[in-house]
Design a protein around this motif. Structure first.
Motif, PDB file in Angstrom:
ATOM      1  N   GLY A  99       0.839  -1.201   0.000  1.00 42.28           N
ATOM      2  CA  GLY A  99       0.000   0.000   0.000  1.00 42.28           C
ATOM      3  C   GLY A  99       0.866   1.240   0.000  1.00 42.28           C
ATOM      4  N   TRP A 158      -1.605  -3.512   4.194  1.00 42.42           N
ATOM      5  CA  TRP A 158      -2.719  -2.781   3.597  1.00 42.42           C
ATOM      6  C   TRP A 158      -4.032  -3.565   3.656  1.00 42.42           C
ATOM      7  N   ASP A 159      -4.000  -4.869   3.363  1.00 41.35           N
ATOM      8  CA  ASP A 159      -5.252  -5.627   3.320  1.00 41.35           C
ATOM      9  C   ASP A 159      -5.763  -5.918   4.728  1.00 41.35           C
ATOM     10  N   ARG A 218      -7.307  -2.764   5.721  1.00 44.63           N
ATOM     11  CA  ARG A 218      -8.586  -2.632   5.000  1.00 44.63           C
ATOM     12  C   ARG A 218      -9.669  -3.433   5.716  1.00 44.63           C
ATOM     13  N   ASN A 226     -12.197   5.663   2.687  1.00 41.84           N
ATOM     14  CA  ASN A 226     -11.423   4.536   2.163  1.00 41.84           C
ATOM     15  C   ASN A 226      -9.956   4.957   2.048  1.00 41.84           C
ATOM     16  N   ILE A 276      -7.428   2.998   2.334  1.00 41.08           N
ATOM     17  CA  ILE A 276      -6.589   1.930   1.784  1.00 41.08           C
ATOM     18  C   ILE A 276      -6.529   1.981   0.262  1.00 41.08           C
ATOM     19  N   HIS A 277      -7.641   2.246  -0.394  1.00 41.10           N
ATOM     20  CA  HIS A 277      -7.665   2.277  -1.858  1.00 41.10           C
ATOM     21  C   HIS A 277      -7.869   3.677  -2.427  1.00 41.10           C
ATOM     22  N   TYR A 328      -0.685  -2.492  -9.159  1.00 41.65           N
ATOM     23  CA  TYR A 328      -1.863  -3.351  -9.117  1.00 41.65           C
ATOM     24  C   TYR A 328      -3.084  -2.477  -9.356  1.00 41.65           C
ATOM     25  N   ARG A 351      -5.704   6.168  -7.114  1.00 42.46           N
ATOM     26  CA  ARG A 351      -6.890   6.924  -6.734  1.00 42.46           C
ATOM     27  C   ARG A 351      -6.400   8.069  -5.850  1.00 42.46           C
ATOM     28  N   TRP A 381      -2.304   4.106  -3.987  1.00 40.90           N
ATOM     29  CA  TRP A 381      -2.238   3.024  -4.958  1.00 40.90           C
ATOM     30  C   TRP A 381      -1.590   1.790  -4.328  1.00 40.90           C
ATOM     31  N   LEU A 382      -1.751   0.657  -4.978  1.00 42.64           N
ATOM     32  CA  LEU A 382      -1.086  -0.579  -4.587  1.00 42.64           C
ATOM     33  C   LEU A 382       0.015  -0.869  -5.589  1.00 42.64           C
TER      34      LEU A 382
END
Length: 166
Positions: free
Chosen positions: A5, A55-56, A59, A70, A72-73, A86, A90, A164-165
């Motif tokens: 992340g 990151w996940d 999330r 949001n 995380i994304h 990936y 955003r 971004w990832l």
């Protein structure tokens, strides 16, 4: 290969330019990452921050707590035809960064993990897996703390955020 992340603090003017010129934004990301790789600034001083592989997990915990932003994304897409690792990047506008900073500051990591069974993360296939290890939930604490500091500094400066990832 790992999924990481990534965040970049940008001014409102830089955000406007990034939206108009995603190639310029990616160049800016690389320039800031290279510069900060050498100096390793604290999250309160940095323009770039990474939640590493947490990151996940973050999330999952934030969604479980119905977090209002949001982080995380990101929330608003730009450069939809671009792939920064990936998928496309955003962003969060300054008002959303302030709301996120306030919510992060008001909710400690222990509150997010309270009552969470690591088996929930395993069942939900939360990246990067391996949640059966004792203390696995504590793994995310330093990144959550750093993310909180990073967002607080960005909010104080009235910055936006690219997310971004990679």
């Amino acid at each position: 290969m790992s999924m990481i992340g990534e965040y970049l603090r940008v001014t409102a003017a830089e955000l406007d330019r990034a939206i108009r010129d995603p190639d310029w934004a990616l160049d800016l990301v690389e320039k800031v990452q290279d510069a900060e790789e050498e100096t390793e600034p604290a999250p309160t001083e940095a323009r770039h921050f990474s939640t590493y592989k947490t990151w996940d997990m973050l999330r999952f915990l934030l969604a479980r707590a119905e977090f209002p932003v949001n982080v995380i994304h990101g929330e608003e897409p730009f450069a939809e035809d671009e792939d920064w690792g990936y998928g496309p990047p955003r962003y969060l506008r300054p008002d959303r960064v302030r709301l996120a900073a306030e919510a992060l500051r008001g909710t400690g990591y222990s509150q997010f993990t309270s009552g969470v069974d690591p088996a929930e993360l395993t069942r939900a296939e939360v990246y990067p897996l391996g949640w059966s290890d004792p203390g696995s939930l504590e793994w995310g604490r330093p990144w959550y703390d750093g993310l909180t500091q990073f967002f607080e500094a960005a909010a104080t400066a009235d910055d936006a955020m690219l997310v971004w990832l990679d």
